[in-house]
Every structure is written in C-alpha cells, then in structure tokens.
Scaffold this motif. Structure first.
Motif, PDB file in Angstrom:
ATOM      1  N   ASN A 189     -11.819  -1.623  -7.045  1.00  0.00           N
ATOM      2  CA  ASN A 189     -12.908  -2.222  -7.827  1.00  0.00           C
ATOM      3  C   ASN A 189     -14.254  -1.707  -7.319  1.00  0.00           C
ATOM      4  N   GLY A 245      -0.415  -1.419  -9.883  1.00  0.00           N
ATOM      5  CA  GLY A 245      -0.836  -1.811  -8.540  1.00  0.00           C
ATOM      6  C   GLY A 245      -2.143  -2.576  -8.538  1.00  0.00           C
ATOM      7  N   LYS A 246      -2.786  -2.582  -7.386  1.00  0.00           N
ATOM      8  CA  LYS A 246      -4.078  -3.252  -7.214  1.00  0.00           C
ATOM      9  C   LYS A 246      -5.154  -2.179  -7.222  1.00  0.00           C
ATOM     10  N   ALA A 280      -1.968  -4.985  -0.269  1.00  0.00           N
ATOM     11  CA  ALA A 280      -2.002  -6.439  -0.445  1.00  0.00           C
ATOM     12  C   ALA A 280      -1.427  -7.151   0.772  1.00  0.00           C
ATOM     13  N   GLY A 331       2.024  -2.907  -3.053  1.00  0.00           N
ATOM     14  CA  GLY A 331       1.208  -3.899  -3.744  1.00  0.00           C
ATOM     15  C   GLY A 331      -0.273  -3.596  -3.737  1.00  0.00           C
ATOM     16  N   GLY A 332      -0.635  -2.331  -3.500  1.00  0.00           N
ATOM     17  CA  GLY A 332      -2.047  -1.980  -3.416  1.00  0.00           C
ATOM     18  C   GLY A 332      -2.417  -0.822  -4.308  1.00  0.00           C
ATOM     19  N   SER A 392     -16.272  -8.814  -3.072  1.00  0.00           N
ATOM     20  CA  SER A 392     -16.045  -8.524  -4.484  1.00  0.00           C
ATOM     21  C   SER A 392     -16.767  -9.522  -5.388  1.00  0.00           C
ATOM     22  N   THR A 404     -12.561  -2.461 -12.520  1.00  0.00           N
ATOM     23  CA  THR A 404     -11.511  -1.806 -11.736  1.00  0.00           C
ATOM     24  C   THR A 404     -11.040  -0.525 -12.413  1.00  0.00           C
ATOM     25  N   ASN A 415      -6.583  -8.529   1.455  1.00  0.00           N
ATOM     26  CA  ASN A 415      -6.192  -7.126   1.512  1.00  0.00           C
ATOM     27  C   ASN A 415      -6.300  -6.592   2.936  1.00  0.00           C
ATOM     28  N   LYS A 417      -5.690   0.604  -0.083  1.00  0.00           N
ATOM     29  CA  LYS A 417      -5.786  -0.858  -0.076  1.00  0.00           C
ATOM     30  C   LYS A 417      -4.373  -1.406  -0.201  1.00  0.00           C
ATOM     31  N   GLN A 461      -2.642 -13.908   0.901  1.00  0.00           N
ATOM     32  CA  GLN A 461      -3.774 -13.453   0.099  1.00  0.00           C
ATOM     33  C   GLN A 461      -4.624 -12.478   0.906  1.00  0.00           C
TER      34      GLN A 461
END
Length: 221
Positions: free
Chosen positions: A179, A175-176, A103, A79-80, A140, A164, A109, A101, A107
C-alpha cells in the motif's frame, strides 16, 4: 617446494556491521558454520548472515521478471507480498535486493529485507527482519487519511481506489499487496516503524559490509 592454498569461501567471507541503538547491544544468538543471527533484547528486529553451500535456487539475474515472480510467489504463500525486488551491483558483485511483507498471526506484518549474493555453487544472504508489535496499522491509517484528503486515494463502491497494488504488476491482485504507506518517502514520518527499521538497517549494512577477496575466485552465477 611451497604449496599455496587460497582461502575457501565460507560464512566469514562476508562481515556485516551490527548496530548499537540507545546503548543496547545486539545479542549474537547463533554463531554456526552456515548462520549468524543477531537479535535485539526485545526481539522485534533480527539480523542474520546466511551461507548456503549449494547452487542458488533463484532464476538468472538477467531475468528480472522471473526473479520478481519467484519472490512474489513465495511472499504470497506466506500471506504477504513484495515491496521491492531489484538486481544491483555492490562492491563489484551482482546482488538481488528484496523487501517483502509477511503476514503475522494474529495480526500485523513482519518486513523482511534481504540481500543475496549468488554464485554458481553457493550463495550468501543477509537478512533484516522487523515485526509489528505495537501501534498496529497506525502508519497505514495516518497515510491513508493524508492520501484521501489530497484525493490520491478515493473510496468507491469497489473499495479504496489507488491505495494498494503490486509494485511491478498492476494486474496482480493476490496476497497482501503493497500500500502507499509502505513507500520509502514516508519512512521519515515513522522512524520506529518496522518497515523503516528494515530499510535503515539494510542501508547501514550495505554501506559498511566487508567482502573477502576469496569471493572473487568463485564462479559466477
């Protein structure tokens, strides 16, 4: 007749410094033949030294694209995404330096910095993991405000433009994604952010770690 035996590589072949912050010593939570794990009492940051007595399962160090794909795939599955994947030389040994990173639930990271020493039949991995537990998203949010004020990031019908992206493949969108706030230039503004801590602890480890002479006897990867 004398017999001479060279020391066999094991987890003690690498010694890493463990910091003391605000007079709070880290706890050695695990001290096993293949794992040493230190944690802070508040358990938001962990440092580990891992020894794998088997062939590394990563692509050749000469193929940086394949290495980045390998770590990117695993980060996305968690998830990252990736922030850094590079090959460097440390004290004469080729190493893989990564920063991922991951997830967290529900919530936030976690940031995982790692340093991998691969050999033909074994490997050593140093890890620093730092988790977000407070002020979630503050870094962020503040950096995004700065970037929008300067025009580097713009809000369009498709969302935030220029905020991002994968650090090595502009076309990758899974993914994530990394950023702009996660660039190292912003660490000084957020000294206690988990990403800053992961980078800082890894830099301190690299500066002071000691490598045993027996590593020079190992077959290269």
């Amino acid at each position: 007749m004398f017999s001479f035996f060279s020391k066999k590589a094991n987890i003690a072949s690498i010694t890493i410094p463990v910091p003391i912050e605000d007079t709070i010593a880290w706890e050695l939570e695990k001290n096993e033949p293949h794992l040493k794990l230190w944690v802070k009492p508040v358990r938001t940051v962990a440092i580990s030294l891992n020894f794998f007595d088997q062939k590394p399962d990563i692509p050749p160090l000469t193929d940086i694209s394949a290495l980045r794909h390998h770590y990117r795939k695993h980060a996305v599955q968690a998830g990252g995404g990736i922030i850094e994947v590079n090959v460097d030389t440390l004290q004469g040994y080729r190493v893989v330096k990564t920063l991922l990173k991951i997830a967290q639930l529900p919530q936030g990271n976690a940031y995982l910095a790692s340093l991998t020493f691969p050999f033909r039949d074994c490997s050593f991995v140093v890890k620093v993991q730092a988790m977000e537990v407070q002020d979630l998203g503050m870094r962020s949010t503040l950096v995004l405000d700065q970037m929008m004020e300067t025009g580097k990031v713009k809000l369009t019908d498709q969302g935030l433009q220029g905020w991002t992206q994968d650090p090595y493949d502009l076309n990758f969108q899974e993914g994530k994604l990394m950023n702009l706030s996660e660039e190292a230039i912003f660490d000084a503004q957020f000294p206690m952010h988990p990403l800053t801590l992961a980078r800082a602890h890894m830099a301190a480890i690299i500066a002071d770690m000691r490598l045993g002479s027996e590593l020079s006897k190992l077959a290269t990867f």
